[in-house]
Scaffold this motif. Sequence first.
Motif, short mmCIF file in Angstrom:
data_model
loop_
_atom_site.label_atom_id
_atom_site.label_comp_id
_atom_site.label_asym_id
_atom_site.label_seq_id
_atom_site.Cartn_x
_atom_site.Cartn_y
_atom_site.Cartn_z
N ALA A 195 0.78 -1.11 -0.05
CA ALA A 195 0.11 0.06 0.21
C ALA A 195 0.91 1.27 -0.09
O ALA A 195 0.24 2.20 0.03
CB ALA A 195 -0.85 -0.17 1.26
N GLY A 196 1.94 1.29 -0.06
CA GLY A 196 2.97 2.42 -0.37
C GLY A 196 2.64 3.14 -1.40
O GLY A 196 2.24 2.59 -2.31
N SER A 197 3.09 4.19 -1.54
CA SER A 197 2.98 5.13 -2.66
C SER A 197 3.49 4.48 -3.97
O SER A 197 2.93 4.84 -4.94
CB SER A 197 3.71 6.73 -2.46
OG SER A 197 3.01 7.27 -1.34
N GLN A 198 4.77 3.82 -3.59
CA GLN A 198 5.28 3.39 -4.90
C GLN A 198 4.37 2.34 -5.53
O GLN A 198 4.54 1.97 -6.81
CB GLN A 198 6.65 2.74 -4.72
CG GLN A 198 6.63 1.53 -4.11
CD GLN A 198 6.61 1.64 -2.56
OE1 GLN A 198 6.11 2.48 -2.21
NE2 GLN A 198 7.09 0.27 -1.92
N ALA A 199 3.55 1.72 -4.87
CA ALA A 199 2.73 0.71 -5.29
C ALA A 199 1.39 1.08 -6.27
O ALA A 199 0.81 0.28 -6.97
CB ALA A 199 1.91 -0.14 -4.18
N VAL A 200 1.07 2.46 -6.18
CA VAL A 200 -0.19 2.92 -6.76
C VAL A 200 -0.01 3.29 -8.29
O VAL A 200 -0.71 2.74 -8.91
CB VAL A 200 -0.45 4.37 -6.10
CG1 VAL A 200 -1.52 5.14 -7.03
CG2 VAL A 200 -0.79 4.24 -4.55
N PRO A 201 1.18 3.55 -8.77
CA PRO A 201 1.41 3.66 -10.43
C PRO A 201 1.58 2.38 -10.70
O PRO A 201 0.99 2.06 -11.91
CB PRO A 201 2.91 4.52 -10.22
CG PRO A 201 3.16 5.12 -8.95
CD PRO A 201 2.42 4.42 -8.22
#
Length: 403
Positions: free
Chosen positions: A272-278
């Motif tokens: 769920a970290g920001s890097q997982a969103v893209p």
Amino acid sequence: MAGTAGTPGTPRVLRAMNDRAALDLLLEHGPLSRTRIGKLTGLSKPTASQLLARLEAAGLVRVTGTSEGRPGPSAQLYAVDPGAAHAAGLDVTPDRIRAAVADITGATVGEFELATPGRRPAQPVVQQVTAALDGAVKAAGLTRDDVHRLVIGTPGAFDPSTGRLRYASHLPGWHSPALLDELAAALPMPVEYENDVNLVALAEQRLGAARGHGDFVLLWNEGGLGAALVLGGRLHRGWTGGAGEVGFLPVPGAPLVRQVTRANSGGYQELAGSQAVPRLARELGIEDIPSGPYAEVAAALVARAADHASGPHRSLLETYATRLATGLASLVSVLDPELVVLSGACLTAGGEVLRGLVQAELAELAATRPRLVVGDVTEHPVLRGALESALATTRDEVFDTSR
């Protein structure tokens, strides 16, 4: 011995208590008349007059004008003297150090940002810190010696038993065992160090969505995923300062990460970290993905998804909400907090839409039912928390008239 300054109930101590109550009221309400201060504190007019004269002589309050527009003669208005003391805060990331100076009322009077790009710092950390602080001090028209206290916010935490920074291997130059001693020698004021997410929680507790709440969890998602735990009104830091490092938490739906401190990541961060969103956006077939640092890209994608009621963008938001709730379920099951504050650009970008989705998912995954809210302190929250922390101690010291 009876009659000493530290003896409870002595006239000096009682006067100091009244002084502090009046100063806190002036901070809360702004300029007040002698009559109004008397009513709010329960003091008689003569006692309130003596109190204000005492505080004015000590340089803690000043006359700022007179009341107007009311029947009867105008009354002098008193306010805390902003120049009575100043405090400073630093927000440290791998890319920059943001510094600010505030006067005793909490108003920011100087700011500065120092770029610190690259894995190998161009100058030693002590020089970076002093340069950032000096920039803010200069912008405020002050000198280093005018700063009463400094609070520095960093990722991770300094282990109280060793003085070394832990849980932040991505912050270059900050891991020397001698660093804290070197900073103490270089700076004339007392310096305190605090985890960045803990400072965000402090800002929300003092100024934002968690005001009046003694038990809450703050979940932060920006450059990294972390949490702050406030129990009984106090930050819970843990034995080594690592309480709240939830990015390392093993969670369903993510591969088991071993050697987490070496990898500087863990299951919840990967899920769920920001890097997982893209990455999730690409998997869902979203093509118009902006370029830039992953935290900024993630926030932009979440903000865009919050405006869609269907389609792949809606699927992105719903999946992201489920992933966030998966880790939160473990936290609330153990801590049973009254409130969960969602903070950091990647979470606040989703606003009430994302909050509602996470709240609904959490109700399915956890037995407890905390209320979820979106954080209110969105402008430089780490720095604001550092200033609030420095100001709290500064006020305790400067406003103590018992000495």
